[in-house]
Design an enzyme around this catalytic site. Structure first.
Site, PDB file in Angstrom:
ATOM      1  CE1 TYR A 139      -3.363 -14.078   4.371  1.00 35.52           C
ATOM      2  CE2 TYR A 139      -2.667 -15.826   5.853  1.00 35.52           C
ATOM      3  CZ  TYR A 139      -2.367 -14.737   5.065  1.00 35.52           C
ATOM      4  OH  TYR A 139      -1.068 -14.306   4.969  1.00 35.52           O
TER       5      TYR A 139
ATOM      6  CE1 TYR B 227      -1.270 -14.344  -0.571  1.00 35.99           C
ATOM      7  CE2 TYR B 227      -1.271 -12.048   0.103  1.00 35.99           C
ATOM      8  CZ  TYR B 227      -1.058 -13.375   0.398  1.00 35.99           C
ATOM      9  OH  TYR B 227      -0.644 -13.735   1.659  1.00 35.99           O
TER      10      TYR B 227
END
Ligand SMILES: [Zn+2]
Lengths: 391, 129
Positions: free
Chosen positions: A346, A296
């Site tokens: 994203y 992440y």
């Protein structure tokens, strides 16, 4: 204790295009990604009897039941916090399947992250009364500290203070993700190369972090289908077995949403360290067993902290490790092979799950030869989750 | 303007209005509990109170903000994170106008009190030299 090791698998993946202005509702995006994932799994919408969503999603479980035409959904849940959710969402699906509450679960994330509700903006707070009611914003926003980027800048500075980490170290993470995106036609940055010189002279946002330390803002959606391994063996694609999944808050996470995590005693060890311990124990594996990782990456520093917390290098050595070629295809631990949040798009950690499945199938645009294990992580700092997928 | 009437945190701002820096602490075991809360997880008691601090601290980390995110905060400005000398493990945030280039981790910082309007006072932090 029930052992979930290899009992469930991800059998279908679906994404939309990743853009700055989708021109579609988040429900349309979620429906597109969901339908694509179900079709990819070789299943029909009527096979879906469970749905897991991120608590920040604007699309509800019943919205997708209606638009996709699923079965009567007998299990649904919402997982947080924000970007910490995706691997935890897969864990919820595993729990639902193993407890008999559902057999085939759709997990999704959909957002108009650029044209709709933008993250990382400070505009929501009323200037007349900032904070209170369990937000603790009153200790931060009146000082001009309002968004995660500013907080992670202070964390990056602290890593530099404790360990001598440099901007070039962080830059090597940004460049790695960009190079992987340059090979991925669906990446928002597919056609935009990035040099170290451009990185170092990027617009200052909240120093020491500059423009290319920050992730993209994206309109798009990702979805995956999870089912039991027995059923997975009879479906078209090689199943991505869920070797193990874990969530973790750490023992003293601090209260509130995001900013109070800055008040922890250590800024350079995150809940990812606790999740790593749980995950490796559940998997019967260690970092030496991982062929490729999807970290992440809301910021470059987020990746650097996780390289250390997941044990790929020693605490404090993330900078030299990252800039020494370890993250490249063919390096010790290739990362973010679709470009990640920094350069693909994203989708709040769910594109990392999709790319993890591609690596196990052998279909990534930056395929790691012979990859049989992939670590996928979700967001820090509030709490986090992670999983290991295997062939 | 911060919300200063929260049941758990109001006392911090009430003390600041009177020129005091305080931290919520356990009267039984001495643990510091910040952000403020009522229960002490260390000893399992509810006997917590506001404890006055000297206002001396050391600098933990900082950021120089160059992109404006809040309408009322003109960039550039510098946000600091400090640890009080007499409350180890506790962290307070402060902000200084402009790019403060002289900051060093571990340097001595001292509290000041800034009135931001409507009788609301914020503890602030500056280098002592
Ligand atoms: Zn106590």
């Amino acid at each position: 204790m029930y052992d979930h090791r290899d009992r469930c698998a991800i059998v279908g993946i679906g994404t939309t295009d990743f853009t700055k202005a989708s021109g579609r509702s988040v429900l349309t995006l979620a429906t597109q990604a969901g339908a694509a994932a179900i079709s990819d799994a070789g299943l029909a919408a009527t096979d879906i009897d469970g749905i897991v969503r991120c608590e920040h999603d604007e699309v509800r479980h019943n919205d997708l039941v209606e638009t996709l035409g699923t079965a009567n959904v007998t299990y649904w849940s919402s997982v947080g916090t924000g970007g910490a959710a995706p691997c935890g969402m897969i864990g919820q699906a595993v729990g639902a399947i193993m407890s008999g509450q559902a057999r085939t679960v759709l997990a999704f994330r959909s957002l108009n992250g650029r044209s709709g509700r933008r993250f990382g903006q400070a505009g929501r707070a009323s200037p007349r009364s900032i904070g209170g009611n369990g937000s603790y914003d009153e200790f931060f926003i009146p000082y001009g500290l309002a968004v995660p980027g500013q907080m992670f800048a202070m964390i990056a500075r602290r890593h530099m203070i404790e360990f001598g980490t440099t901007s070039e170290h962080l830059g090597s993470i940004a460049l790695t993700c960009r190079q992987r995106a340059n090979a991925n036609p669906n990446a928002q940055m597919a056609d935009r190369e990035l040099s170290m010189q451009e990185y170092l002279t990027g617009r200052p946002i909240s120093l020491p972090l500059r423009l290319f330390d920050f992730c993209l803002e994206t309109d798009g959606a990702c979805a995956v289908v999870v089912t039991d391994t027995e059923r997975a063996r009879n479906l078209p694609h090689r199943p991505a077995l869920i070797r193990a999944v874990a969530q973790g808050t750490s023992r003293h996470p601090q209260m509130g949403l995001v900013l109070p995590t800055l008040l922890r005693e250590s800024l350079t060890t995150q809940p990812s360290a606790d999740v790593a311990e749980t995950l490796y124990r559940r998997a019967g594996m260690g970092p030496e067993d991982i062929d490729v990782a999807q970290f992440y990456d809301c910021f470059t520093i987020t990746v650097l902290l996780q390289l250390e917390d997941y044990g790929f290098c020693k605490k404090g050595e993330g900078g030299p490790f990252a800039s020494g070629g370890a993250l490249d295809i063919g390096g010790a631990i290739p990362i973010n092979t679709s470009g990640g949040h920094l350069s693909e798009g994203y989708i709040h950690g769910m594109n990392h799950v999709v790319e993890g499945v591609r690596q196990i199938r052998g279909t990534s645009s930056s395929q790691v030869a012979g990859a049989e294990t992939c670590l996928v992580t979700s967001g820090i700092p509030v709490a986090t989750s992670a999983m290991i997928l295997t062939a | 303007m911060p919300y200063t009437i929260d049941a758990d945190t109001a006392g911090f701002f009430e003390a600041a209005r009177e020129g005091h820096l305080v931290v919520r602490s356990c009267s039984d075991c001495g643990a510091n509990l910040h952000p403020p809360r009522q229960y002490c997880r260390h000893c399992g008691g509810w006997n917590t109170r506001w404890r006055k601090l000297t206002g001396r601290a050391t600098l933990v980390t900082w950021t120089i903000v160059e992109q404006q995110m809040l309408p009322t905060f003109e960039v550039p400005y510098t946000v600091v994170l400090v640890e009080p000398d007499d409350a180890p493990g506790v962290r307070f945030v402060g902000s200084l106008p402009g790019r403060v280039e002289s900051l060093q981790a571990g340097m001595a910082m001292a509290v000041t009190f800034e009135t931001v309007g409507d009788g609301v006072v914020l503890p602030q932090w500056s280098p002592t030299e």
